[in-house]
Design an enzyme around this catalytic site. Structure first.
Site, PDB file in Angstrom:
ATOM      1  CD  GLU A 156      54.266  26.857  81.084  1.00 42.38           C
ATOM      2  OE1 GLU A 156      55.265  27.568  80.877  1.00 42.38           O
ATOM      3  OE2 GLU A 156      53.514  27.013  82.065  1.00 42.38           O
ATOM      4  CD  GLU A 172      54.534  26.420  88.501  1.00 42.48           C
ATOM      5  OE1 GLU A 172      53.628  25.573  88.357  1.00 42.48           O
ATOM      6  OE2 GLU A 172      54.776  27.301  87.663  1.00 42.48           O
ATOM      7  CG  HIS A 176      58.210  24.070  88.328  1.00 41.50           C
ATOM      8  ND1 HIS A 176      57.271  23.625  87.425  1.00 41.50           N
ATOM      9  CD2 HIS A 176      58.473  25.358  87.984  1.00 41.50           C
ATOM     10  CE1 HIS A 176      56.989  24.608  86.581  1.00 41.50           C
ATOM     11  NE2 HIS A 176      57.716  25.670  86.897  1.00 41.50           N
ATOM     12  CD1 TRP A 213      62.487  33.278  82.626  1.00 40.62           C
ATOM     13  CD2 TRP A 213      62.729  34.441  84.522  1.00 40.62           C
ATOM     14  NE1 TRP A 213      61.712  32.681  83.596  1.00 40.62           N
ATOM     15  CE2 TRP A 213      61.841  33.371  84.761  1.00 40.62           C
ATOM     16  CE3 TRP A 213      63.033  35.293  85.577  1.00 40.62           C
ATOM     17  CZ2 TRP A 213      61.254  33.154  86.009  1.00 40.62           C
ATOM     18  CZ3 TRP A 213      62.442  35.073  86.816  1.00 40.62           C
ATOM     19  CH2 TRP A 213      61.573  34.017  87.018  1.00 40.62           C
TER      20      TRP A 213
END
Ligand code: BGC
Length: 830
Positions: free
Chosen positions: A353, A629, A650, A417
């Site tokens: 990612e 994460e 993360h 987001w």
């Protein structure tokens, strides 16, 4: 500084396939002895390493970094006057695949921007009367060399035997090389960067070289970082050393590559023969361990260095307390920021990612602005966001945008987001006090709000469309991280209350009166709709979760009386879950603030200091050196959580840094740009001292408090040009003082006994004892006497969850150890 691009991008004649060698470019040219100054401008679609006369130019790595290349490609500029000679010179460049050509996302899609690496270079030779430009064109020659394969995820394969001697120097015979081809790419995309470049920032010496049960050699650097390993090796030509990178080992001590998911993260180096030193340049890895195979002889620690690589941002924030576990937590936050600011602010640096996931950044941004000067990196990222948003009509969930399933184009608008388009400029403005930040992002901010407005229902609730919700709520099904216990549309509506307020404020600050009135009215409607739908008159929220309460408390949705009651209810909820964490990305960054700002400081500290999973300190007790994460990325038995979403690096949940800095440290900004400061540490949890310092735009602000003989000592330095209100912590009269720039100190007796009213027993965990250095030292003495050779002192953080009784059970002579320990504990309790 501006420049006029000339020439063209150039490339080789064929598209690049997975595993192809990097492309080497070269050209010779003459310089006359009256040269006054020479500047090299260089960039690539790919990653470029420039050379002049055989010498590497500059100290940037992974240049030009990753931006939204279709709109913006960054050009590096170097003063190379001293690297040129009168007469014959040579310019060389190696271009690897990088983000433009190679695999991106879990789908391993290639050619996201172009089908082959391409180079742009412009050498400006300034003489008194003229400037001569040597720009990339068909006169450049194209060949290949030692870089046989390279990919951001896969790693680099380098065969030193194949590096053509002197290819980047004059008089090299390049007749076997082909002519470069002009490559069609708009020069209008070229920009001089505003963000700092990616550099080698630090080197780490191995802490250990292990031999695994299967006989593998594993180098341990003791810290998860982003970057790569530099090796120094001597051996026979043609021998290949292979380095496999990983964040963690399996419980039985083998390399655990699960958290890399589909990224191969392997470097291979084939020796030329003789002594040689090598490091890759066209990849990076997120790692703590490296498994080494094919090493000639037995490797020594000195042969390896972890090279830490990230955007070269100035450090601006520091935080420390008397509690080592909390200190480690804060270090983990800093390291996850460092590991994920490699050009683009990413979710994680190890797996397939490493994308600019916007929600992660949105919740982490307040912490990030404290720790580092992020104006450059995040300013540039916002330009990418705006460019992509304009092109697709929507804020992409990952910026720079890259197509993949799970990332639709256009990405539909979501809370956290997509609304980063509003909240990030707002956060940056708060930190730097610079209205230009808002001005530059204004169109992007308003476009987001205008896109969401028509999606609201007749009562103004945002109740349709996909939402990430409280992403990775620990109670969500492992395969449905968006499906937490807090209603996703409640979360969306709450965030919209926040972003419409930020938008209205922005318009007001910029003198956009009509917009300000419009967005203010929208905010009132959205807030009213939220209260009608989700909140009772007494402050009870329909969806009783810690996240729901934290959001309504922190986003100004409630009136004062409701807020107080909601705070009480939130405190009950966290007590009910035994102070474990029940929030995901949406709620965690506001949870402790919501408690401490409604009179529940004690519960906030209990959450902070809990070590049982899921909790802030559980990863620390498992030896974490970065933020994970998910709270249980590693299960208590040391195995990796089986979901594929288990990065050990993360930053999103590292948003707790903001609470540490502001509440434990007590450093608060009242006015944008820190011209007005509030110093208000809130000691608790038995923490006996804390220090926080921050470079504000006007200078350094510092707070340090400590409790000594039940007296509070507070030292503060206010930067020039700022004023501060000081709320003396734990002061019997709670005075609020006004101070100006310079140092200030206070010392006063506390009216109540402060400190951890801990009752130590054999059930007390090592982590608890570790937080009191005196008791820990006494306990260690007992261990040393009865358990000689057991390195408990070094392992303290790793064994933090272990009760003393478990150590006692392991002793050969339980009785005496137990007696001596009880002795120490009763003295500590007295
Ligand atoms: C990333 C997250 C991100 C999420 C959203 C994940 O794979 O690592 O941090 O925000 O996807 O879908």
């Amino acid at each position: 500084m501006t420049f006029e691009p000339q020439g063209s991008f150039i490339s080789s004649s064929s598209a690049s396939n997975a595993g192809d060698p990097a492309v080497y470019f070269r050209r010779e040219f003459d310089v006359d002895d009256r040269l006054q100054r020479a500047t090299l401008r260089i960039t690539a679609l790919g990653i470029v390493e420039p050379y002049l006369n055989g010498v590497r130019v500059g100290d940037e790595v992974l240049a030009p970094g990753w931006t939204s290349y279709r709109h913006r490609v960054m050009v590096s500029s170097y003063d190379v006057t001293d690297q040129l000679v009168a007469g014959h010179n040579a310019l060389g460049a190696i271009v690897g695949e990088g983000w433009a050509v190679g695999d991106l996302t879990w789908e391993k899609k290639r050619h996201n921007y172009t089908d082959r690496p391409a180079l742009f270079a412009q050498l400006e030779l300034e003489y008194a009367e003229r400037t001569e430009i040597i720009a990339t064109d068909e006169q450049f020659r194209v060949g290949e060399g030692a870089v046989r394969g390279n990919g951001i995820y896969s790693g680099e394969t380098y065969d030193a035997r194949l590096e053509p001697d002197g290819w980047h120097q004059p008089a090299f015979d390049d007749t076997g090389w082909a002519s470069a081809q002009l490559f069609d790419w708009s020069l209008e995309t070229l920009e001089l960067p505003t963000a700092p470049p990616i550099r080698r920032i630090e080197e780490i010496v191995p802490v250990d070289i292990l031999t695994s049960p299967q006989g593998k050699t594993i180098v341990d650097f003791g810290q998860i970082v982003s970057g790569w390993v530099r090796l120094t090796v001597s051996g026979e030509a043609g021998k290949t050393v292979t380095l496999r990178y990983a964040e963690v080992l399996t419980p039985d001590g083998e390399l655990e590559t699960e958290t890399n998911r589909g990224a191969e993260t392997t470097d291979r180096y084939t020796l030329r023969g003789g002594g040689e030193t090598w490091e890759p340049g066209f990849t990076f890895h997120g790692f703590r361990y490296v498994e080494v195979s094919g090493w000639p002889g037995s490797p020594e620690k000195d042969a390896f260095r972890a090279v830490v690589v990230h955007s070269d941002m100035p450090r601006t924030g520091w935080f420390e307390t008397s509690n080592e576990l909390v200190n480690q937590l804060h270090k983990n936050v800093v390291w996850s920021m460092r590991g994920n600011f490699v050009g683009v602010p990413t979710d994680c640096p190890q797996r397939d990612e490493r994308l600019g996931w916007a929600g992660d950044l949105n919740v982490f941004a307040p912490t990030a602005t404290f720790l580092y000067d992020v104006r450059g990196v995040l300013g540039s990222w916002l330009q990418d966001l705006a460019a992509e948003q304009e092109e697709t009509g929507s804020v992409p969930w990952v910026v720079p945008y890259v197509a993949a399933n799970m990332v639709p184009v256009p990405s539909t608008p979501t809370a956290i987001w997509s609304d980063v388009a509003v909240s990030l400029p707002w956060t940056l403005y708060q930190e730097y006090g610079d209205l230009d930040i808002l001005r530059r992002s204004y169109d992007s901010m308003t476009a987001f709000i205008r896109q969401v407005e028509p999606l609201l229902n007749e009562s103004c609730l945002w109740d349709t469309g996909f939402q990430f919700g409280d992403w990775l709520d620990p109670d969500a099904p492992a395969d449905r991280p968006w499906d937490g216990k807090t209603d996703n549309h409640l979360i969306a509506a709450a965030y919209l209350c926040k972003t419409t307020r930020e938008m209205a404020e922005t318009s007001r600050l910029l003198g956009e009166k009509d917009d300000a009135a419009r967005f203010r009215a929208l905010h009132e409607k959205v807030r009213g709709a939220f209260r009608d739908e989700y909140v009772s008159a007494n402050g009870r929220v329909t969806n009783e979760s810690a996240t729901a309460y934290a959001l309504v408390i922190m986003f100004g949705i409630l009136d004062e009386d409701q807020r107080r009651k909601a705070g009480d209810r939130l405190a009950q909820i966290v007590e009910k879950t035994d102070f474990t964490i029940s929030t995901g990305f949406a709620g965690t960054h506001v949870l402790t603030h919501a408690l401490s700002s409604t009179g529940h400081l004690e519960q906030a500290y209990k959450l902070l200091l809990n070590t049982a999973p899921p909790s802030f300190l559980y990863p620390v007790t498992m030896g974490a050196t970065t933020m994970w994460e998910r709270w249980d990325s590693l299960l208590p038995d040391g195995t990796v959580h089986a979901t594929g979403m288990t990065s050990l690096n993360h930053y999103a949940l590292g948003a707790i840094g903001d609470w540490l800095q502001r509440v434990v440290g007590g450093l608060n900004r009242v006015e944008a740009g820190w011209t007005r400061i509030r110093i208000a540490p809130k000691p608790g949890g038995g923490i006996m001292s804390a220090k926080a310092a921050h470079h504000t735009p006007g200078g350094k602000v510092e707070v340090s408090w400590r409790v000594e003989d039940n007296e509070m000592v507070l030292d503060v330095i206010v930067p020039p040009g700022s004023s501060a209100e000081v709320i003396l912590p734990l002061h019997p009269d709670k005075p609020e003082l006004e101070v100006g720039p310079g140092p200030h100190s206070w010392r006063y007796a506390l009216s109540e006994k402060y400190g951890a009213p801990v009752e130590y027993t054999l059930d007390t965990v090592l982590g608890e004892i570790f937080t009191n250095s005196e008791v820990w030292a006494a306990v260690l003495d007992v261990f040393r006497e009865h358990l000689p050779g057991v390195p408990l002192d070094a392992a303290a953080t790793h064994l933090a969850a272990m009760p003393l009784s478990a150590v006692v059970e392991r002793a050969p002579d339980t009785k005496e150890l137990e007696r001596d320990l009880r002795d120490v504990l009763s003295r500590a309790n007295a």
